[in-house]
Design a protein around this motif. Structure first.
Motif, PDB file in Angstrom:
ATOM      1  N   UNK A  55       0.834  -1.203   0.000  1.00  0.00           N
ATOM      2  CA  UNK A  55       0.000   0.000   0.000  1.00  0.00           C
ATOM      3  C   UNK A  55       0.869   1.253   0.000  1.00  0.00           C
ATOM      4  N   UNK A  56       1.975   1.213   0.739  1.00  0.00           N
ATOM      5  CA  UNK A  56       2.874   2.365   0.756  1.00  0.00           C
ATOM      6  C   UNK A  56       3.422   2.639  -0.641  1.00  0.00           C
ATOM      7  N   UNK A  57       3.803   1.598  -1.362  1.00  0.00           N
ATOM      8  CA  UNK A  57       4.329   1.763  -2.714  1.00  0.00           C
ATOM      9  C   UNK A  57       3.264   2.326  -3.653  1.00  0.00           C
ATOM     10  N   UNK A  58       2.038   1.843  -3.505  1.00  0.00           N
ATOM     11  CA  UNK A  58       0.946   2.336  -4.350  1.00  0.00           C
ATOM     12  C   UNK A  58       0.684   3.813  -4.082  1.00  0.00           C
ATOM     13  N   UNK A  59       0.712   4.194  -2.813  1.00  0.00           N
ATOM     14  CA  UNK A  59       0.464   5.597  -2.464  1.00  0.00           C
ATOM     15  C   UNK A  59       1.609   6.492  -2.933  1.00  0.00           C
ATOM     16  N   UNK A  60       2.820   5.997  -2.821  1.00  0.00           N
ATOM     17  CA  UNK A  60       3.958   6.760  -3.322  1.00  0.00           C
ATOM     18  C   UNK A  60       3.844   6.974  -4.832  1.00  0.00           C
ATOM     19  N   UNK A  61       3.447   5.931  -5.540  1.00  0.00           N
ATOM     20  CA  UNK A  61       3.303   6.035  -6.992  1.00  0.00           C
ATOM     21  C   UNK A  61       2.201   7.024  -7.359  1.00  0.00           C
ATOM     22  N   UNK A  62       1.124   7.019  -6.583  1.00  0.00           N
ATOM     23  CA  UNK A  62       0.010   7.930  -6.853  1.00  0.00           C
ATOM     24  C   UNK A  62       0.440   9.382  -6.647  1.00  0.00           C
ATOM     25  N   UNK A  63       1.130   9.639  -5.548  1.00  0.00           N
ATOM     26  CA  UNK A  63       1.600  10.998  -5.292  1.00  0.00           C
ATOM     27  C   UNK A  63       2.640  11.412  -6.333  1.00  0.00           C
ATOM     28  N   UNK A  64       3.519  10.491  -6.693  1.00  0.00           N
ATOM     29  CA  UNK A  64       4.551  10.786  -7.689  1.00  0.00           C
ATOM     30  C   UNK A  64       3.926  11.132  -9.039  1.00  0.00           C
ATOM     31  N   UNK A  65       2.826  10.445  -9.387  1.00  0.00           N
ATOM     32  CA  UNK A  65       2.129  10.758 -10.640  1.00  0.00           C
ATOM     33  C   UNK A  65       1.719  12.226 -10.667  1.00  0.00           C
ATOM     34  N   UNK A  66       1.112  12.682  -9.584  1.00  0.00           N
ATOM     35  CA  UNK A  66       0.654  14.072  -9.543  1.00  0.00           C
ATOM     36  C   UNK A  66       1.828  15.042  -9.638  1.00  0.00           C
ATOM     37  N   UNK A  67       2.868  14.799  -8.850  1.00  0.00           N
ATOM     38  CA  UNK A  67       4.000  15.720  -8.825  1.00  0.00           C
ATOM     39  C   UNK A  67       4.752  15.719 -10.153  1.00  0.00           C
ATOM     40  N   UNK A  68       4.843  14.560 -10.799  1.00  0.00           N
ATOM     41  CA  UNK A  68       5.533  14.475 -12.092  1.00  0.00           C
ATOM     42  C   UNK A  68       4.745  15.136 -13.217  1.00  0.00           C
ATOM     43  N   UNK A  69       3.455  15.347 -12.992  1.00  0.00           N
ATOM     44  CA  UNK A  69       2.618  15.933 -14.037  1.00  0.00           C
ATOM     45  C   UNK A  69       2.243  17.383 -13.750  1.00  0.00           C
TER      46      UNK A  69
END
Length: 270
Positions: free
Chosen positions: A177-191
């Motif tokens: 779950x931590x990895x999924x949440x990190x990926x979700x936040x990273x998506x927003x910041x990268x875009x």
């Protein structure tokens, strides 16, 4: 006794003339003209309009597949299919079905807060098999384009951008779950999103559709990250961030300024 829809419209009584004007704008574009032209190969956006639209069931099924842990949000899909509604008079809502070669692969839900001149993104949901094709960046761009049109048609100046709630990484219960949440936040910041320095709590959501005013859905409150996708190059100052936070709580969740969630969030913005 007034219905909850009537009470909400009364709460935003000063918006009624504008709300009626927006509702009468039958030629209001619900898909940006450039979005499908600039789409990744085989991708297309379709606006789902009307709570009784035949595609609502399809969209709900797709949403449940992409977000199996968020089934309690499914009733909101029909609400977002009503762009102008007395049950949510302060927002112009959008529900998009994302297709790839004619097959549904994703859902996009967001709102334009026309009194505040910025948007609030509810969900971007993309089937796992369609990811990695540039679809996420394309949807961010299309959202900016649609909000710019919403601002133009409602007589506002250039739109500020749009906000989004993101689950906090530190609240994950296990490593996956931590990895999924990190990926979700990273998506927003990268875009292009900016992480706002606010202690934001997502309120219990109580909304109803026009045809079922008695049906209400309650969701437990939880701390969330709040990000903002600016449409303008200027940096966000504290005053602007306070305006964004107040607007989300008031126009999306219908909370008053003395609500503890509102007060806590604003106090954290120093």
């Amino acid at each position: 006794m007034a219905s909850s829809s009537e009470a909400r419209l009364a709460q935003f009584g000063e918006l009624e003339p504008l709300w009626n004007k927006l509702q009468d704008s039958v030629r209001w574009p619900m898909i940006p003209p450039l979005a499908n032209r600039d789409a990744p190969k085989g991708m297309q956006l379709r606006a789902i309009l009307g709570a009784e639209a035949s595609e609502i069931g399809l969209v709900q099924e797709l949403f449940a597949t992409i977000f199996p842990h968020l089934a309690h949000y499914e009733p909101f899909l029909a609400m977002y299919a009503e762009p102008f509604s007395r049950s949510h008079p302060a927002t112009l809502d959008h529900l998009w079905l994302i297709e790839q070669h004619g097959k549904p692969v994703g859902v996009r839900m967001f709102s334009y807060l026309y009194r505040r001149n910025f948007g609030h993104g509810a969900f971007i949901g993309i089937d796992q098999r369609a990811r990695g094709t540039g679809i996420g960046r394309w949807l961010v761009q299309a959202t900016h384009q649609q909000l710019a049109l919403d601002a133009l048609y409602s007589g506002n100046e250039a739109v500020l951008g749009y906000s989004a709630e993101v689950t906090r990484v530190e609240d994950a219960q296990h490593e996956l779950e931590r990895q999924e949440r990190e990926a979700r936040l990273r998506f927003h910041l990268n875009n292009g999103a900016v992480l706002l320095p606010v202690e934001y709590i997502e309120p219990p959501v109580i909304k109803n559709s026009d045809d079922q005013a008695a049906r209400q859905l309650t969701i437990a409150s939880q701390p969330m990250h709040l990000v903002f996708y600016p449409s303008q190059p200027s940096p966000l100052n504290v005053a602007t961030m306070r305006t964004i936070v107040e607007a989300i709580y008031h126009d999306v969740y219908y909370l008053e300024s003395d609500n503890p969630f509102v007060q806590h969030a604003l106090a954290s913005l120093r």
